[in-house]
Design a protein around this motif. Structure first.
Motif, PDB file in Angstrom:
ATOM      1  N   SER A  50      -0.114 -11.758   3.025  1.00  0.00           N
ATOM      2  CA  SER A  50       1.185 -12.126   2.915  1.00  0.00           C
ATOM      3  C   SER A  50       2.285 -10.956   3.443  1.00  0.00           C
ATOM      4  CB  SER A  50       1.639 -12.152   1.305  1.00  0.00           C
ATOM      5  OG  SER A  50       0.843 -13.150   0.822  1.00  0.00           O
ATOM      6  N   GLY A  51       3.321 -11.558   3.774  1.00  0.00           N
ATOM      7  CA  GLY A  51       4.260 -10.278   4.521  1.00  0.00           C
ATOM      8  C   GLY A  51       3.457 -10.062   5.907  1.00  0.00           C
ATOM      9  N   PHE A  52       2.688 -10.803   6.425  1.00  0.00           N
ATOM     10  CA  PHE A  52       2.033 -10.439   7.801  1.00  0.00           C
ATOM     11  C   PHE A  52       1.083  -9.200   7.555  1.00  0.00           C
ATOM     12  CE2 PHE A  52       6.256 -12.108   8.687  1.00  0.00           C
ATOM     13  CZ  PHE A  52       5.955 -13.409   9.053  1.00  0.00           C
ATOM     14  N   GLY A  53       0.529  -8.773   6.374  1.00  0.00           N
ATOM     15  CA  GLY A  53      -0.227  -8.079   6.089  1.00  0.00           C
ATOM     16  C   GLY A  53       0.385  -6.613   5.628  1.00  0.00           C
ATOM     17  N   LEU A  54       1.775  -6.591   5.961  1.00  0.00           N
ATOM     18  CA  LEU A  54       2.403  -5.391   5.861  1.00  0.00           C
ATOM     19  C   LEU A  54       2.986  -5.057   4.400  1.00  0.00           C
ATOM     20  CD1 LEU A  54       4.093  -3.089   7.417  1.00  0.00           C
ATOM     21  CD2 LEU A  54       6.047  -4.460   7.480  1.00  0.00           C
ATOM     22  N   GLY A  55       3.337  -6.250   3.688  1.00  0.00           N
ATOM     23  CA  GLY A  55       3.411  -6.146   2.087  1.00  0.00           C
ATOM     24  C   GLY A  55       2.181  -5.562   1.505  1.00  0.00           C
ATOM     25  N   GLY A  56       0.876  -5.688   1.739  1.00  0.00           N
ATOM     26  CA  GLY A  56      -0.367  -5.218   1.214  1.00  0.00           C
ATOM     27  C   GLY A  56      -0.576  -3.893   1.516  1.00  0.00           C
ATOM     28  N   ILE A  57      -0.163  -3.465   2.915  1.00  0.00           N
ATOM     29  CA  ILE A  57      -0.383  -1.924   3.320  1.00  0.00           C
ATOM     30  C   ILE A  57       0.410  -1.185   2.613  1.00  0.00           C
ATOM     31  CG2 ILE A  57      -0.212  -0.583   5.367  1.00  0.00           C
ATOM     32  CD1 ILE A  57      -1.431  -2.874   6.755  1.00  0.00           C
ATOM     33  N   LEU A  58       1.870  -1.479   2.660  1.00  0.00           N
ATOM     34  CA  LEU A  58       3.007  -0.668   1.977  1.00  0.00           C
ATOM     35  C   LEU A  58       2.604  -0.464   0.677  1.00  0.00           C
ATOM     36  CD1 LEU A  58       6.102  -2.094   3.663  1.00  0.00           C
ATOM     37  CD2 LEU A  58       5.066   0.099   4.215  1.00  0.00           C
ATOM     38  N   GLY A  59       2.120  -1.534  -0.194  1.00  0.00           N
ATOM     39  CA  GLY A  59       1.950  -1.451  -1.560  1.00  0.00           C
ATOM     40  C   GLY A  59       0.653  -0.460  -1.835  1.00  0.00           C
ATOM     41  N   ILE A  60      -0.339  -0.562  -1.109  1.00  0.00           N
ATOM     42  CA  ILE A  60      -1.562   0.183  -1.301  1.00  0.00           C
ATOM     43  C   ILE A  60      -1.104   1.616  -0.882  1.00  0.00           C
ATOM     44  CG2 ILE A  60      -3.761   0.757  -0.196  1.00  0.00           C
ATOM     45  CD1 ILE A  60      -4.152  -2.308   0.165  1.00  0.00           C
ATOM     46  N   VAL A  61      -0.368   1.755   0.368  1.00  0.00           N
ATOM     47  CA  VAL A  61      -0.107   3.104   0.522  1.00  0.00           C
ATOM     48  C   VAL A  61       0.886   3.633  -0.601  1.00  0.00           C
ATOM     49  CG1 VAL A  61       0.947   4.507   1.925  1.00  0.00           C
ATOM     50  CG2 VAL A  61      -0.128   3.019   3.002  1.00  0.00           C
ATOM     51  N   GLY A  62       1.740   3.091  -1.025  1.00  0.00           N
ATOM     52  CA  GLY A  62       2.728   3.573  -2.076  1.00  0.00           C
ATOM     53  C   GLY A  62       1.740   4.089  -3.297  1.00  0.00           C
ATOM     54  N   MET A 106      14.914   8.069  -6.655  1.00  0.00           N
ATOM     55  CA  MET A 106      13.824   7.295  -6.118  1.00  0.00           C
ATOM     56  C   MET A 106      12.949   7.943  -5.341  1.00  0.00           C
ATOM     57  SD  MET A 106      15.541   3.738  -5.199  1.00  0.00           S
ATOM     58  CE  MET A 106      15.184   2.431  -6.128  1.00  0.00           C
ATOM     59  N   SER A 107      11.571   7.587  -5.705  1.00  0.00           N
ATOM     60  CA  SER A 107      10.631   8.517  -5.068  1.00  0.00           C
ATOM     61  C   SER A 107       9.944   7.450  -4.050  1.00  0.00           C
ATOM     62  CB  SER A 107       9.685   9.034  -5.624  1.00  0.00           C
ATOM     63  OG  SER A 107       8.892   7.785  -6.517  1.00  0.00           O
ATOM     64  N   LEU A 108       9.514   8.063  -2.889  1.00  0.00           N
ATOM     65  CA  LEU A 108       8.681   7.541  -1.749  1.00  0.00           C
ATOM     66  C   LEU A 108       7.584   6.532  -2.440  1.00  0.00           C
ATOM     67  CD1 LEU A 108       8.415   7.135   1.308  1.00  0.00           C
ATOM     68  CD2 LEU A 108       6.585   8.820   0.980  1.00  0.00           C
ATOM     69  N   PRO A 109       6.554   6.634  -3.137  1.00  0.00           N
ATOM     70  CA  PRO A 109       5.934   5.695  -3.724  1.00  0.00           C
ATOM     71  C   PRO A 109       6.321   4.420  -4.316  1.00  0.00           C
ATOM     72  CG  PRO A 109       5.163   7.810  -4.558  1.00  0.00           C
ATOM     73  CD  PRO A 109       6.546   8.242  -3.657  1.00  0.00           C
ATOM     74  N   LEU A 110       7.538   4.663  -5.065  1.00  0.00           N
ATOM     75  CA  LEU A 110       8.347   3.381  -5.750  1.00  0.00           C
ATOM     76  C   LEU A 110       8.906   2.684  -4.520  1.00  0.00           C
ATOM     77  CD1 LEU A 110       9.686   2.095  -7.914  1.00  0.00           C
ATOM     78  CD2 LEU A 110      11.553   3.411  -7.590  1.00  0.00           C
ATOM     79  N   ILE A 111       9.513   3.261  -3.544  1.00  0.00           N
ATOM     80  CA  ILE A 111      10.115   2.557  -2.478  1.00  0.00           C
ATOM     81  C   ILE A 111       8.937   1.673  -1.716  1.00  0.00           C
ATOM     82  CG2 ILE A 111      11.099   2.939   0.007  1.00  0.00           C
ATOM     83  CD1 ILE A 111      12.751   5.231  -1.529  1.00  0.00           C
ATOM     84  N   LEU A 112       8.053   2.446  -1.352  1.00  0.00           N
ATOM     85  CA  LEU A 112       6.864   1.657  -0.399  1.00  0.00           C
ATOM     86  C   LEU A 112       6.297   0.443  -1.542  1.00  0.00           C
ATOM     87  CD1 LEU A 112       4.838   4.729   1.230  1.00  0.00           C
ATOM     88  CD2 LEU A 112       6.630   2.972   2.112  1.00  0.00           C
ATOM     89  N   SER A 113       6.233   0.809  -2.684  1.00  0.00           N
ATOM     90  CA  SER A 113       5.501  -0.312  -3.614  1.00  0.00           C
ATOM     91  C   SER A 113       6.356  -1.279  -3.504  1.00  0.00           C
ATOM     92  CB  SER A 113       5.320   0.184  -4.898  1.00  0.00           C
ATOM     93  OG  SER A 113       4.257   1.204  -4.618  1.00  0.00           O
ATOM     94  N   MET A 114       7.702  -1.153  -4.074  1.00  0.00           N
ATOM     95  CA  MET A 114       8.803  -2.123  -4.181  1.00  0.00           C
ATOM     96  C   MET A 114       8.874  -2.997  -2.868  1.00  0.00           C
ATOM     97  SD  MET A 114      10.154  -2.584  -6.881  1.00  0.00           S
ATOM     98  CE  MET A 114      11.010  -1.960  -8.317  1.00  0.00           C
ATOM     99  N   MET A 115       9.017  -2.237  -1.730  1.00  0.00           N
ATOM    100  CA  MET A 115       8.861  -2.840  -0.469  1.00  0.00           C
ATOM    101  C   MET A 115       7.648  -3.767  -0.164  1.00  0.00           C
ATOM    102  SD  MET A 115      10.709  -0.337   2.172  1.00  0.00           S
ATOM    103  CE  MET A 115      10.296  -1.064   3.685  1.00  0.00           C
TER     104      MET A 115
END
Length: 124
Positions: free
Chosen positions: A100-112, A1-10
């Protein structure tokens, strides 16, 4: 598993959980503010826009599922991996719009998604 996948899934999971919290808050609002409390609440604050909460719930859940499915397709190595990375970013922006997810979900997905896209563009 790669970092972008983990960040996007989270990010996708956080967006979905944020949508579920919106559902819980809407149910809580209806259960608490029935009767006399509702009359006092509406008198001082005006009418609560339930339709807006329902729209945010729908956008959050759809965007979260969109991000999780796109991240999964990104991981599977399908033909259009660049497209799936771009769709992760778009779904995460929609989730960020709904906070959604207190903004954290969107930020993690964008970064991933952006990490994946930058690595994919450099390899091509």
């Amino acid at each position: 598993m790669s970092l972008p996948l983990i960040l996007s899934m989270m990010g996708g999971v956080f967006i979905i959980v944020g949508g579920l919290f919106l559902i819980i808050s809407l149910i809580w609002h209806f259960s608490i503010f029935d009767g006399l409390l509702a009359a006092l609440f509406f008198e001082f604050t005006g009418v609560y826009p339930h339709w807006l909460t329902i729209i945010l719930i729908i956008i959050s859940l759809v965007a979260g599922l969109f991000v999780v499915i796109s991240a999964n397709m990104m991981y599977r190595g399908s033909e259009d991996r660049l497209k799936w990375g771009f769709l992760v970013v778009l779904g995460s922006i929609a989730g960020l719009f709904c906070i959604s997810g207190f903004g954290l979900g969107g930020i993690l997905g964008i970064v991933g998604g952006l990490i994946f896209l930058s690595g994919k563009l450099q390899r091509d």
